[in-house]
Design an enzyme around this catalytic site. Structure first.
Site, PDB file in Angstrom:
ATOM      1  N   GLU A  85      33.977   4.716 -16.989  1.00 28.04           N
ATOM      2  CA  GLU A  85      35.026   3.965 -16.311  1.00 28.04           C
ATOM      3  C   GLU A  85      35.896   4.956 -15.544  1.00 28.04           C
ATOM      4  O   GLU A  85      36.730   5.649 -16.143  1.00 28.04           O
ATOM      5  CB  GLU A  85      35.895   3.175 -17.297  1.00 28.04           C
ATOM      6  CG  GLU A  85      35.209   1.993 -17.931  1.00 28.04           C
ATOM      7  CD  GLU A  85      36.153   1.172 -18.801  1.00 28.04           C
ATOM      8  OE1 GLU A  85      37.391   1.369 -18.699  1.00 28.04           O
ATOM      9  OE2 GLU A  85      35.651   0.341 -19.588  1.00 28.04           O
ATOM     10  N   GLU A 116      34.996   1.920 -26.210  1.00 27.43           N
ATOM     11  CA  GLU A 116      36.218   2.662 -26.540  1.00 27.43           C
ATOM     12  C   GLU A 116      36.539   2.558 -28.034  1.00 27.43           C
ATOM     13  O   GLU A 116      37.703   2.402 -28.427  1.00 27.43           O
ATOM     14  CB  GLU A 116      37.386   2.156 -25.686  1.00 27.43           C
ATOM     15  CG  GLU A 116      37.188   2.436 -24.204  1.00 27.43           C
ATOM     16  CD  GLU A 116      38.360   2.017 -23.348  1.00 27.43           C
ATOM     17  OE1 GLU A 116      38.615   2.673 -22.331  1.00 27.43           O
ATOM     18  OE2 GLU A 116      39.027   1.024 -23.701  1.00 27.43           O
TER      19      GLU A 116
END
Length: 583
Positions: free
Chosen positions: A238, A160
């Protein structure tokens, strides 16, 4: 070990030149006792998944600079091999940063000790330390890549990163570092599909971009497809099917099974998935992290996440709903569970012995003296608590008392009597009190509630007192520091003094004929940490939403088990209870 295989990314994922749809679930080996790894992986396979994903926490594998650990709960190699034995592929996310609601996002605290350190950027010492760590880490797993006959299918570059920065030089450096140290499988990145995150965090010529999200799959896949610019496989790295809890939340976060199962169907219609979390597990010890936006939000010990398996490994209705969806895209295997797991309520037990923290400080820590207060990092302390002590001198009025740059929670004592507690944003608020004795001792018990694991505050995560203590308008000098990581409680002498209303240790003895999973109920206890046979179960706090701590059976033994409760608020009960469920 399987035979060498080929795995490549083109318009789809190809295993040995045959298209493969990756259906994976997240299990963090470091949040599960090793005795239960196989059980959780078997249940993942029975769901219909063909892969397991796990992060790799740098701060556990290099807890002290230059000292590495890869045994017990940190035996990454064993976890990967166990997955392979069950016919599961592995997605490895070594990062070096993992987020994961984990202490400091998986970064080791000691990075903060080095001058010039700028976390997760190029052009500073961070990359040098990451490179040294990768050189050791990949020795554990290089031969377990699919290109060598092992189960590791993919590895992730950073994590991320687009929500942190747009330093592409840094991302390319991490990717090159991985290749230099022997990574041969394809690489991916993963970012949220919002703002500039995908553009910031993607290096499409080096790693396949994937997304992290929990809803609006079709819309987010369209954005990912536009980023690819050419035919590439779509993947949600995710797929958030629940959420984590912070201390003080009104209730445990949940997500309905039908809604999340429908989103799963949308993913599998177009691409591949990693379910986050398949099994959340537990933030044992002081490993839970924190988020910080308007205020500090430290995470609970439980990482249940409303996952497909509960914190203690039970199959949920959501598991069944997901299994029905997956059955449309993959053949469900017959899996016989090999681990016998029992749950038991051992009932209520009474305290055997108790001793105040101030009576045993010299047993638990050798004091460090300094003219000014030192933070944990300067004391080479990763987590836990610090007691700061000083002489305030003669009787007089203190009109201006302040804690400057203090994190995260401070209980302040005058002559070992509690004055007040400061937390987060309250720290620098002015306090006033009277010194009534000829000599006056000040003690400050500061707790590290978990270093922030996400967002822009990560470079400012020193714990304890970093700025100083103001007494009547000026910095006060002359301090003793007692570092309390609480990893040496076998040294406690319970025959020393006890005073009600002070931080203290409480000893219980639980007699067990047959170890089983159980849950320590901390109702009527204030705040602190619990230990079973020397193992740190994690934090408890009366504000909830968590009310019980999970105790896996492998932590218990037949006969007498020593339970120690360290409580900091002076709010205790003479008993604790062990129940058969988390609720």
């Amino acid at each position: 070990m399987q035979q060498r295989q080929s795995f490549r990314i083109a318009d789809r994922f190809y295993l040995n030149d045959q298209p493969i749809q990756i259906i994976s679930g997240a299990i963090h080996y470091f949040r599960v006792v090793p005795e239960y790894w196989r059980d959780r992986l078997e249940k993942l396979k029975a769901l219909g998944c063909n892969a397991v994903e796990t992060y790799v926490p740098w701060n556990l594998h290099e807890p002290r600079e230059g000292r590495y650990q890869f045994t017990g709960m940190l035996d990454l190699r064993k976890f990967v091999r166990t997955a392979g034995e069950l016919g599961l592929y592995v997605i490895l996310r070594p990062s070096p940063y993992i987020c994961a609601e984990w202490e400091f996002g998986g970064l080791p605290y000691w990075l903060l000790k080095h001058s010039g350190m700028k976390l997760r950027f190029s052009g500073n010492p961070f990359l040098d330390y990451a490179d040294r760590y990768f050189a050791r880490l990949f020795q554990e797993v290089n031969d377990l890549q699919i290109t060598c006959g092992g189960p590791i299918l993919l590895m992730q570059v950073e994590n991320e990163y687009g929500a942190y920065s747009n330093d592409k030089a840094y991302l390319y450096a991490i990717a090159e570092m991985m290749r230099t140290h022997g990574v041969t499988v394809p690489l991916v990145t993963s970012d949220g599909p919002w703002h500039d995150y995908l553009d910031n965090g993607s290096i499409p010529d080096t790693a396949l971009p994937t997304i992290n999200c929990g809803s609006n799959i079709k819309e987010h896949f369209a954005k990912l497809r536009s980023l690819h610019g050419e035919a590439k496989p779509l993947m949600v790295m995710e797929f958030w099917i629940g959420w984590f809890d912070a201390w003080g939340d009104k209730e445990h976060h949940t997500r309905d099974a039908a809604g999340s199962a429908a989103e799963l169907a949308d993913i599998l219609e177009e691409g591949s998935v990693n379910i986050y979390m398949f099994h959340g597990g537990t933030n044992f010890g002081f490993t839970s992290g924190a988020n910080y936006y308007e205020r500090l939000a430290p995470d609970t010990t439980s990482y249940d996440y409303d996952a497909l398996l509960t914190e203690s490994g039970d199959i949920t209705p959501k598991y069944k709903a997901f299994q029905e969806v997956i059955a449309r895209y993959a053949e469900l295997p017959q899996v016989e569970l090999s681990t016998v797991i029992r749950k038991r309520a051992y009932g209520e037990i009474a305290v055997k012995k108790q001793v105040s923290l101030f009576a045993v400080l010299d047993q638990l820590a050798r004091p460090t003296e300094s003219p000014y207060p030192l933070p944990m990092e300067d004391l080479d302390q990763p987590s836990g608590y610090i007691v700061y002590m000083t002489d305030l001198g003669k009787s007089r009025r203190i009109d201006d008392f302040r804690l400057i740059q203090c994190a995260d929670r401070a209980n302040v004592y005058l002559n070992r009597k509690h004055l007040f507690t400061k937390y987060d944003l309250e720290m620098e608020g002015k306090e006033a009190f009277d010194l009534t004795e000829p000599e006056n001792e000040l003690a400050i018990l500061v707790e590290n509630m978990g270093r922030v694991n996400y967002s822009v505050k990560m470079n400012n995560q020193h714990k304890g007192v970093k700025g100083g203590v103001i007494v009547n308008g000026a910095f006060h000098s002359g301090w003793k520091h007692y570092a309390l990581p609480l990893d040496n409680l076998e040294q406690l002498d319970f025959s020393r003094g006890y005073a009600e209303g002070t931080p203290a240790f409480y000893l219980f003895e639980l007699e067990v004929d047959e170890p089983a999973d159980t849950f320590l109920d901390f109702t009527d206890w204030g705040k602190g940490a619990a230990f079973v046979n020397g193992f740190n179960l994690g934090r408890f706090w009366e504000i909830g939403p968590q009310r019980r701590l999970y105790v896996p059976a492998p932590l218990l033994r037949p006969g007498v088990n020593r339970i120690i409760m360290f409580e900091t608020e002076g709010r205790t009960s003479g008993t604790i209870r062990f129940e058969a469920s988390a609720l």
